[in-house]
Design an enzyme around this catalytic site. Structure first.
Site, PDB file in Angstrom:
ATOM      1  N   TRP A 103      10.091 -31.329 -15.948  1.00 57.03           N
ATOM      2  CA  TRP A 103      10.512 -32.699 -15.650  1.00 57.03           C
ATOM      3  C   TRP A 103      11.183 -33.265 -16.909  1.00 57.03           C
ATOM      4  O   TRP A 103      10.608 -33.204 -18.000  1.00 57.03           O
ATOM      5  CB  TRP A 103       9.275 -33.515 -15.275  1.00 57.03           C
ATOM      6  N   ASP A 146      -0.316 -31.993 -16.414  1.00 54.88           N
ATOM      7  CA  ASP A 146       0.354 -33.102 -15.764  1.00 54.88           C
ATOM      8  C   ASP A 146       0.115 -32.925 -14.271  1.00 54.88           C
ATOM      9  O   ASP A 146       0.578 -31.956 -13.669  1.00 54.88           O
ATOM     10  CB  ASP A 146       1.856 -33.041 -16.094  1.00 54.88           C
ATOM     11  N   LYS A 178       2.775 -40.527  -5.995  1.00 60.36           N
ATOM     12  CA  LYS A 178       3.192 -39.759  -4.826  1.00 60.36           C
ATOM     13  C   LYS A 178       2.084 -39.630  -3.788  1.00 60.36           C
ATOM     14  O   LYS A 178       2.282 -39.931  -2.620  1.00 60.36           O
ATOM     15  CB  LYS A 178       3.677 -38.368  -5.265  1.00 60.36           C
TER      16      LYS A 178
HETATM   17  N1  PLA Z   1       5.093 -35.805 -14.133  1.00 60.78           N
HETATM   18  C1  PLA Z   1       5.908 -35.162 -13.308  1.00 60.78           C
HETATM   19  C2  PLA Z   1       5.914 -33.671 -13.299  1.00 60.78           C
HETATM   20  C3  PLA Z   1       6.746 -35.884 -12.438  1.00 60.78           C
HETATM   21  O1  PLA Z   1       7.541 -35.221 -11.645  1.00 60.78           O
HETATM   22  C4  PLA Z   1       6.724 -37.288 -12.473  1.00 60.78           C
HETATM   23  C5  PLA Z   1       7.616 -38.089 -11.589  1.00 60.78           C
HETATM   24  C6  PLA Z   1       5.837 -37.909 -13.344  1.00 60.78           C
HETATM   25  C7  PLA Z   1       5.035 -37.133 -14.165  1.00 60.78           C
HETATM   26  C8  PLA Z   1       5.701 -39.379 -13.508  1.00 60.78           C
HETATM   27  O2  PLA Z   1       5.397 -40.066 -12.423  1.00 60.78           O
HETATM   28  P1  PLA Z   1       4.828 -41.550 -12.446  1.00 60.78           P
HETATM   29  O3  PLA Z   1       4.904 -42.060 -13.840  1.00 60.78           O
HETATM   30  O4  PLA Z   1       5.671 -42.310 -11.525  1.00 60.78           O
HETATM   31  O5  PLA Z   1       3.436 -41.407 -11.999  1.00 60.78           O
HETATM   32  N2  PLA Z   1       8.838 -37.517 -11.287  1.00 60.78           N
HETATM   33  C9  PLA Z   1       9.717 -38.111 -10.316  1.00 60.78           C
HETATM   34  C10 PLA Z   1      10.088 -39.522 -10.683  1.00 60.78           C
HETATM   35  C11 PLA Z   1       9.047 -38.167  -8.963  1.00 60.78           C
HETATM   36  C12 PLA Z   1      10.644 -39.727 -12.024  1.00 60.78           C
HETATM   37  O6  PLA Z   1      11.446 -38.915 -12.518  1.00 60.78           O
HETATM   38  O7  PLA Z   1      10.273 -40.742 -12.612  1.00 60.78           O
HETATM   39  C13 PLA Z   1      10.948 -37.222 -10.210  1.00 60.78           C
HETATM   40  O8  PLA Z   1      11.799 -37.529  -9.377  1.00 60.78           O
HETATM   41  O9  PLA Z   1      11.008 -36.212 -10.915  1.00 60.78           O
END
Ligand code: PLA
Length: 967
Positions: A679, A760, A796
């Protein structure tokens, strides 16, 4: 906790202690220990073996066998299928324990020798397919040499030997024979091919150091690592015999300037450097000795706190003190202080500052000091040969030591004259021979000899036979004049002062100017006539008329994920589709608020007793407790032992950030390994928190699956203690997760290398539709009792994206407690106390960041988690979301197949969680956005949750076109 470690329930080993020790009595705890250990060895669980070896063995010894031996091998053999190799290992530990806590009889010394012979024979000639921890293998070699040395000392004390002892010594004259000892060590080196392996590693053909000597392909590490450590054993034996040159030759294959397998075990690291340094000192290679002593002393200074609980701690401290003494000696003979770090230097001054001054005087008192420090810090030299038993019995155990001391002091004496020379050479750049001779009160001829001796003494021969200099000042004689040349340019203090003076002047001018400005401003504000010519009153940049002080700020690019939504929002097309951010949509393409969430909110609103006060810094207590239970499991031993601390944070991102800031402040390792790819925000979160971010291989584009080998190799070569970020499930962006077996291997490797897992968990329940199944990876790590961090998000799985609800849990290691504390009310106070101290520090991280977390979302979660019916309702809704995503995968896959889109698209159904990592490149993605108004991240990731049966055909058309038309 009680049930977790079965061999811990025993109270007394042999009931009535007055009745004495019964070697055949096997207490339950020992039974469980051997059974468990035997099983772990067969199953090759190196981490568990290591823990049992390091902790259980010690704790059981402390509790039951403080001053008696462990049960005899015959008594335990039945519990381990009479396994020959296991019994040899057991006896090795049995003797080691005996040597450490009692004094062995001569017969036991001889039996132990026999046991080593049998054990090494099996390793050398038998088939050994187990993996043992490096610590254990090191201890074997270390103990082998120690018992050899102890035997020689014992034998040399002839005076009080009984007839029976002498008869035994005669009868078993092969036991601990010096050739036998050297032969075994040498045979292990040769048979293991370790020298060739290390050679090949330099050419990239072998992986030994990178994997810490372990074999991850199912083979055995025993012979290889024993061979490796035997090189160090040989160094030590040769030092004990006074043959330093041969000793150093034996460890040539190990690059002492680098980390290696020898540094993976603290005892081996220290033993290696201690003997290496000592041998160099005796061979007059002073600079080399100083350099290595300095390095290891600094290392011990920085890391000794981590070894406090280790059984080797005392030994570490002792060797530390001895090496300071050796460093003091070496520096007195060869004052090369520039090689010594400030920290080490200040310790040295504290311990030996005064003695070092006196030693440099080279008078009688100085000799006494050299004698004292040498005697304190030298190895326990041995005379390896057996005495003649027919002659009168005299002790000769001090002979070897006296001989080495004499040789050393002889060398010191020779330095006496030279010290005077050094003083003069430090003062003069040229001086005539005649003048120097008169200062030194010798004639010119003698002086020439002394100068030549000085040159000679300040040189030594290195391992390649090259002559190297230890001199701080060099000189040559030309035409009766001595010319001194500095080997290193001294610091230019003059320049330094000049620079500082110029700087200071600058500062003073600045201060004057500021004073002027303030005066002018004061005058202005008091209404005194404005002096238009006063340059100090030109409009300051912050005044209204000027361009902004932020004018230089450049526009930042949009976030790679959230920016996709920004672009999508601007697109007027009616067919547009947002598959960028991971946000769940219904079949109708609408955001979803779960029914159970609506219900909980309703309850909260109806409850008039609820207020909007600040939450505590760590958030809502109920929420924290329930969150830990949800992720670690209701029956988690860590929770039961109060070893978990949980703080409510701003969703997953905030939890990661708080954890990272904590680690940056309180954890000794500042490197975090994140998967490649991961991510996108991870890099920034950890980097900005002050951690050094590195990646480990994770995804293999060729197979569109896990690059497991790459992952193991990268984690295997990460520095010990490094932090590793792991996606608990539904890896983002790849949708590729390790299997349960692979997780187990990862766990073992990480525990073995003391890598710190930071999970995570952003998608619990989204991968499989089952909350427990998706938490297995984490629970595996918490179950083994080791340390672990988890960042949890409810964005989510409860659809609480904008409420920012999440938690950071830290599970504190429970190992020491579990195995050593038996009294009920003392249970785990240690770890629980650490957990509460950790929490107190987490508060210091949070307070200046956002003070305390928001109340609404956490209340929703707590309401749902604590009510059984609501929890079940949530599970059903969650499962429905996960199922819908899985059915989208199937539909998209079918749609592409029916279009005959080139390529193998099976990864769409194989991948797990919210995303499909399509393999489409950025050109294809751009094409799809431009021509089809489909928005996705440029790495080709699509959020399956944003798709519906209605939009699948449109997406399939777009992918088909992109693959066939776009480059
Ligand atoms: N960790 C991972 C692996 C994630 O994919 C995301 C969210 C988060 C943490 C953080 O989420 P939160 O802070 O909202 O709880 N990833 C998303 C959203 C869903 C984003 O990028 O913010 C994504 O589209 O990858």
């Amino acid at each position: 906790m009680a049930g977790a470690v079965p061999y811990d329930s025993e109270q007394s080993a042999h009931g009535d202690s007055a009745s004495g020790y019964d070697p055949n009595y096997v207490p339950d705890s020992v039974k469980s220990f051997v059974v468990h250990m035997y099983r772990q060895i067969r199953e090759k669980n190196v981490y568990e073996i290591h823990q049992m070896y390091e902790t259980s063995f010690q704790s059981i010894s402390d509790r039951f066998f403080k001053d008696v031996p462990w049960p005899s091998v015959d008594a335990v053999a039945t519990y381990v299928d009479n396994d020959h190799v296991f019994c040899l290992l057991y006896r090795e530990m049995w003797f080691r324990h005996l040597y450490a806590r009692l004094s062995p009889t001569l017969k036991q010394r001889i039996d132990s020798w026999d046991n080593y012979c049998n054990l090494f024979q099996v390793v050398l000639h038998g088939v050994v397919n187990m993996q043992l921890p490096n610590q254990w293998l090191w201890d074997m070699v270390d103990e082998f040499v120690y018992q050899f040395q102890s035997f020689c000392q014992y034998r040399a004390k002839m005076k009080n030997k009984t007839e029976q002892e002498i008869a035994l010594l005669r009868q078993y004259d092969q036991a601990w024979n010096v050739y036998g000892v050297l032969n075994y060590l040498q045979a292990l080196v040769e048979k293991s091919s370790i020298i060739q392996i290390l050679e090949q590693e330099k050419e990239g053909l072998e992986q030994f150091t990178a994997t810490d000597g372990y074999d991850y392909s199912g083979g055995s590490n025993v012979l290889k690592v024993l061979g490796y450590f035997s090189m160090i054993g040989l160094l030590r034996v040769h030092c004990l015999l006074g043959d330093y040159h041969t000793g150093l030759k034996c460890i040539l294959p190990i690059d002492i300037t680098q980390q290696g397998v020898y540094t993976s075990v603290i005892g081996s690291h220290i033993t290696t450097i201690y003997h290496y340094g000592f041998a160099n000192l005796m061979l007059r290679k002073y600079t080399e000795a100083i350099r290595e002593f300095n390095k290891i002393l600094l290392y011990i200074f920085k890391t000794k706190q981590y070894h406090q609980k280790s059984p080797q701690y005392e030994q570490i401290l002792k060797k530390n003190e001895q090496m300071y003494a050796l460093l003091a000696v070496t520096l007195s003979l060869c004052p090369q202080l520039k090689l010594v770090e400030e920290t080490v230097n200040s310790q040295l001054r504290e311990k030996y500052g005064e003695k070092m001054l006196r030693m440099q005087r080279f008078d009688d008192e100085a000799f006494a000091l050299y004698d004292e420090l040498f005697s304190y810090a030298c190895p326990k030299f041995i005379t390896p040969s057996a005495p003649s038993y027919d002659e009168p019995l005299v002790n000769y155990n001090q002979d070897a030591y006296r001989l080495q001391l004499k040789l050393f002091l002889y060398e010191v004496k020779q330095q006496q004259l030279l010290s005077g020379i050094r003083t003069f050479l430090n003062v003069y750049s040229t001086i005539s021979l005649a003048k120097l001779a008169s200062y030194m009160e010798v004639d010119e001829h003698t002086l020439r000899t002394v100068l030549m001796t000085y040159k000679h003494k300040m040189h030594s021969v290195n391992s390649d036979g090259k002559i190297v200099s230890n001199m701080d000042t060099n000189f040559y004689i030309d035409d009766d004049m001595v010319h001194v040349v500095e080997s290193k340019a001294p610091k230019k203090y003059g320049d330094y002062f000049m620079r500082q003076i110029v700087k200071l002047e600058g500062i003073m001018t600045d201060i004057d100017r500021i004073k002027l400005e303030i005066n002018a401003l004061v005058r202005h504000l008091q209404g005194s006539p404005l002096d238009a010519a006063d340059p100090c009153l030109a409009a300051a940049p912050t005044s209204a008329a000027q361009i902004s002080v932020f004018d230089h700020v450049v526009r930042a690019p949009e976030d790679p994920i959230l920016g996709v939504t920004v672009a999508y929002n601007k697109d007027p097309s009616p067919v547009k589709l947002n598959l960028g951010v991971g946000a769940y949509r219904t079949e109708e393409g609408k955001p979803l608020v779960l029914n159970v969430v609506r219900k909980a909110e309703q309850m909260l609103v109806n409850d008039r007793s609820r207020v909007k006060e600040y939450l505590p810094i760590v958030g809502l207590a109920d929420f924290n407790k329930l969150s830990a239970k949800l992720i670690l499991g209701a029956d988690s031993p860590a929770i039961q032992d109060n070893r978990v601390t949980t703080v409510q944070c701003l969703s997953g991102t905030g939890s990661l950030r708080v954890g990272a800031e904590f680690l940056a402040r309180h954890y000794h390792q500042h490197t975090i390994y994140i998967p490649q790819p991961t991510w996108g925000n991870h890099v920034k979160i950890f980097g900005l928190a002050g951690l050094a971010v590195k990646t480990y291989r994770y995804y293999d584009p060729a197979t569109r699956g896990l690059n497991f080998r790459g992952l193991l190799e990268d984690l295997g070569s990460a520095p010990s203690g490094a932090i590793v970020l792991l996606h608990a499930c539904a890896h983002n962006p790849t949708g590729v997760d390790p299997t349960a077996q692979e997780w187990e291997q990862i766990r073992q490797l990480m525990r073995l290398k003391a890598l710190l897992p930071f999970f995570d968990s952003a998608y619990q329940g989204f991968a499989s539709g089952n909350l427990d199944a998706d938490a297995q990876s984490i629970r595996m790590f918490v179950r083994d009792g080791g340390e672990c961090l988890v960042a949890q998000s409810y964005a989510k799985n409860m659809g609480l994206y904008g409420e920012r609800v999440g938690a950071l849990s830290m599970s504190i290691s429970g190992f020491s407690e579990r195995l050593t504390v038996s009294v009920k009310d003392e249970q785990s106070t240690g770890s629980a106390d650490v957990a509460s101290r950790v929490e107190s520090q987490l508060k210091l991280v949070i307070r200046p960041m956002y003070s305390n977390p928001p109340i609404h979302g956490a209340s929703i979660v707590a309401t749902i988690l604590k009510d059984r019916a609501m929890f079940q309702e949530w599970e059903v809704e969650l499962k429905a979301m996960a199922d819908r995503i899985i059915s989208m995968r199937k539909q998209l896959f079918d749609a592409l197949r029916s279009r005959g889109t080139p390529g193998d698209w099976s990864h769409i159904i194989k991948q797990i969680g919210m995303f499909t990592f399509t393999g489409l490149n950025s050109t294809q993605v751009a094409f799809m956005t431009k021509e089809y108004h489909i928005y996705l991240t440029s790495d080709g990731r699509i959020s399956m949750a944003g798709l519906s049966s209605r939009t699948v055909p449109h997406l399939a058309d777009a992918i088909h076109a992109a693959v066939t038309k776009a480059a």
